[in-house]
Design a protein around this motif. Structure first.
Motif, PDB file in Angstrom:
ATOM      1  N   PHE A 100       0.855  -1.182   0.000  1.00 31.23           N
ATOM      2  CA  PHE A 100       0.000   0.000   0.000  1.00 31.23           C
ATOM      3  C   PHE A 100       0.888   1.228   0.000  1.00 31.23           C
ATOM      4  CE2 PHE A 100       0.708  -0.694   4.505  1.00 31.23           C
ATOM      5  CZ  PHE A 100       0.749   0.567   5.066  1.00 31.23           C
ATOM      6  N   PHE A 101       0.282   2.398  -0.145  1.00 35.01           N
ATOM      7  CA  PHE A 101       1.050   3.633  -0.105  1.00 35.01           C
ATOM      8  C   PHE A 101       0.264   4.699   0.647  1.00 35.01           C
ATOM      9  CE2 PHE A 101      -1.254   3.474  -4.093  1.00 35.01           C
ATOM     10  CZ  PHE A 101      -1.778   4.746  -4.267  1.00 35.01           C
ATOM     11  N   VAL A 102       0.990   5.734   1.095  1.00 39.43           N
ATOM     12  CA  VAL A 102       0.413   6.842   1.856  1.00 39.43           C
ATOM     13  C   VAL A 102       0.711   8.138   1.110  1.00 39.43           C
ATOM     14  CG1 VAL A 102       0.478   8.125   4.034  1.00 39.43           C
ATOM     15  CG2 VAL A 102       0.690   5.635   4.060  1.00 39.43           C
ATOM     16  N   GLN A 103      -0.325   8.988   0.990  1.00 43.68           N
ATOM     17  CA  GLN A 103      -0.172  10.284   0.341  1.00 43.68           C
ATOM     18  C   GLN A 103      -0.916  11.352   1.126  1.00 43.68           C
ATOM     19  OE1 GLN A 103      -1.831   9.158  -3.531  1.00 43.68           O
ATOM     20  NE2 GLN A 103       0.198   9.477  -4.404  1.00 43.68           N
ATOM     21  N   ARG A 104      -0.593  12.604   0.833  1.00 42.08           N
ATOM     22  CA  ARG A 104      -1.329  13.747   1.361  1.00 42.08           C
ATOM     23  C   ARG A 104      -1.279  14.846   0.328  1.00 42.08           C
ATOM     24  NH1 ARG A 104       0.393  18.492   2.260  1.00 42.08           N
ATOM     25  NH2 ARG A 104      -1.169  19.077   3.746  1.00 42.08           N
ATOM     26  N   ASP A 105      -2.261  15.708   0.358  1.00 37.63           N
ATOM     27  CA  ASP A 105      -2.181  16.846  -0.548  1.00 37.63           C
ATOM     28  C   ASP A 105      -1.796  18.079   0.258  1.00 37.63           C
ATOM     29  OD1 ASP A 105      -4.593  17.338   0.758  1.00 37.63           O
ATOM     30  OD2 ASP A 105      -5.732  17.685  -1.050  1.00 37.63           O
ATOM     31  N   PRO A 106      -1.103  19.021  -0.317  1.00 38.01           N
ATOM     32  CA  PRO A 106      -0.772  19.177  -1.724  1.00 38.01           C
ATOM     33  C   PRO A 106       0.561  18.549  -2.123  1.00 38.01           C
ATOM     34  CG  PRO A 106      -0.171  21.165  -0.571  1.00 38.01           C
ATOM     35  CD  PRO A 106      -0.761  20.217   0.452  1.00 38.01           C
ATOM     36  N   ASN A 107       1.136  17.684  -1.328  1.00 44.11           N
ATOM     37  CA  ASN A 107       2.435  17.079  -1.609  1.00 44.11           C
ATOM     38  C   ASN A 107       2.312  15.941  -2.612  1.00 44.11           C
ATOM     39  OD1 ASN A 107       4.914  15.697  -1.426  1.00 44.11           O
ATOM     40  ND2 ASN A 107       5.161  16.314   0.699  1.00 44.11           N
ATOM     41  N   THR A 108       3.217  15.873  -3.551  1.00 39.59           N
ATOM     42  CA  THR A 108       3.189  14.783  -4.529  1.00 39.59           C
ATOM     43  C   THR A 108       4.068  13.608  -4.123  1.00 39.59           C
ATOM     44  OG1 THR A 108       4.980  15.797  -5.797  1.00 39.59           O
ATOM     45  CG2 THR A 108       2.714  16.339  -6.447  1.00 39.59           C
ATOM     46  N   ASN A 109       4.947  13.789  -3.137  1.00 46.59           N
ATOM     47  CA  ASN A 109       5.785  12.681  -2.691  1.00 46.59           C
ATOM     48  C   ASN A 109       4.916  11.626  -2.008  1.00 46.59           C
ATOM     49  OD1 ASN A 109       8.160  13.922  -3.619  1.00 46.59           O
ATOM     50  ND2 ASN A 109       8.285  15.140  -1.759  1.00 46.59           N
ATOM     51  N   THR A 110       5.326  10.371  -2.106  1.00 40.01           N
ATOM     52  CA  THR A 110       4.522   9.254  -1.622  1.00 40.01           C
ATOM     53  C   THR A 110       5.375   8.326  -0.772  1.00 40.01           C
ATOM     54  OG1 THR A 110       3.087   9.365  -3.561  1.00 40.01           O
ATOM     55  CG2 THR A 110       3.178   7.253  -2.426  1.00 40.01           C
ATOM     56  N   VAL A 131       5.923   4.546   0.306  1.00 40.20           N
ATOM     57  CA  VAL A 131       5.615   3.216  -0.203  1.00 40.20           C
ATOM     58  C   VAL A 131       5.891   2.178   0.877  1.00 40.20           C
ATOM     59  CG1 VAL A 131       6.327   1.460  -1.883  1.00 40.20           C
ATOM     60  CG2 VAL A 131       6.070   3.838  -2.596  1.00 40.20           C
ATOM     61  N   TYR A 132       4.966   1.231   1.030  1.00 41.09           N
ATOM     62  CA  TYR A 132       5.102   0.101   1.950  1.00 41.09           C
ATOM     63  C   TYR A 132       5.161  -1.144   1.068  1.00 41.09           C
ATOM     64  CZ  TYR A 132       3.962   3.479   5.517  1.00 41.09           C
ATOM     65  OH  TYR A 132       3.992   4.572   6.334  1.00 41.09           O
ATOM     66  N   GLU A 133       6.346  -1.735   0.988  1.00 38.62           N
ATOM     67  CA  GLU A 133       6.614  -2.833   0.071  1.00 38.62           C
ATOM     68  C   GLU A 133       7.029  -4.078   0.856  1.00 38.62           C
ATOM     69  OE1 GLU A 133       9.621  -3.795  -3.683  1.00 38.62           O
ATOM     70  OE2 GLU A 133       9.710  -1.846  -2.731  1.00 38.62           O
ATOM     71  N   LEU A 134       6.554  -5.227   0.418  1.00 36.30           N
ATOM     72  CA  LEU A 134       6.919  -6.497   1.031  1.00 36.30           C
ATOM     73  C   LEU A 134       8.426  -6.667   0.948  1.00 36.30           C
ATOM     74  CD1 LEU A 134       5.521  -8.970   2.313  1.00 36.30           C
ATOM     75  CD2 LEU A 134       5.561 -10.022   0.039  1.00 36.30           C
ATOM     76  N   ASN A 135       9.051  -7.089   2.040  1.00 37.52           N
ATOM     77  CA  ASN A 135      10.504  -7.217   2.111  1.00 37.52           C
ATOM     78  C   ASN A 135      10.896  -8.695   1.997  1.00 37.52           C
ATOM     79  OD1 ASN A 135      13.205  -6.706   2.453  1.00 37.52           O
ATOM     80  ND2 ASN A 135      13.050  -6.198   4.618  1.00 37.52           N
TER      81      ASN A 135
END
Length: 187
Positions: A47-57, A59-63
């Protein structure tokens, strides 16, 4: 205290505006009409987490190790996709890991882990294998077991260390039906 820490989490999204990154192939529109890039092409994206107005994200990736086996000591890799800087990956810094975007992980069994955001422990997530044999992060969305795909945080004003979090939004797919499901809540 949890609200303040969650607000601190949201603060770290405040930095930057974006250019088209290598990992984004489509966009999502916020309720304010802003387009946010959607991470694509990440093979083990949970899954991923975002907020506005920021475009950076975030990332939660399986390790997984080189043999494709889950790293049980650190089952999820967490990092930035820095869209504002051309889309490169960047590790979280200490404050971001320990007070904002990191996860408390508790192994419940060989194939199930309890997850809680370090900044907001009221919502419990679970990393476990689904009926398809793949790892997913599960959450209760609208009180229904669901696969979590995205978290969005809406901020309006506030201070540098305590931004005003208007709402958080969990978006995913119901486990039973596969239908998209969304829940907004005030942390």
């Amino acid at each position: 205290m949890n609200r303040a820490i969650f607000s601190l989490c949201a603060f770290f999204f405040w930095v930057g505006t974006g250019t088209l990154p290598a990992f984004a192939q489509e966009t999502l529109k916020t309720s304010q009409g802003q387009e946010l890039l959607t991470p694509k092409g990440i093979p083990n994206l949970l899954f991923f987490v975002q907020r506005d107005p920021n475009t950076n994200t975030i990332v939660y990736e399986l390790n997984l190790n080189s043999k494709g086996v889950l790293n049980e000591e650190e089952p999820i890799k967490i990092y930035w996709l820095r869209y504002a800087d051309g889309g490169g990956k960047q590790e979280l810094n200490f404050i971001q890991r320990k007070f904002a975007y990191g996860l408390h992980v508790k192994k419940l069994s060989a194939e199930k882990f309890e997850l809680k955001f370090v900044s907001y422990s009221k919502r419990t997530l679970y990393l476990q294998k689904g009926p398809d044999g793949k790892w997913h992060v599960y959450a209760a969305i609208q009180q229904k077991p669901s696969v979590l795909d995205r978290v969005f945080v809406r901020i309006e004003g506030g201070t540098l260390w305590v931004p005003n979090v208007v709402y958080a939004e969990f978006k995913g797919r119901e486990s039973a039906t596969g239908k998209e499901i969304v829940e907004r809540f005030k942390p």
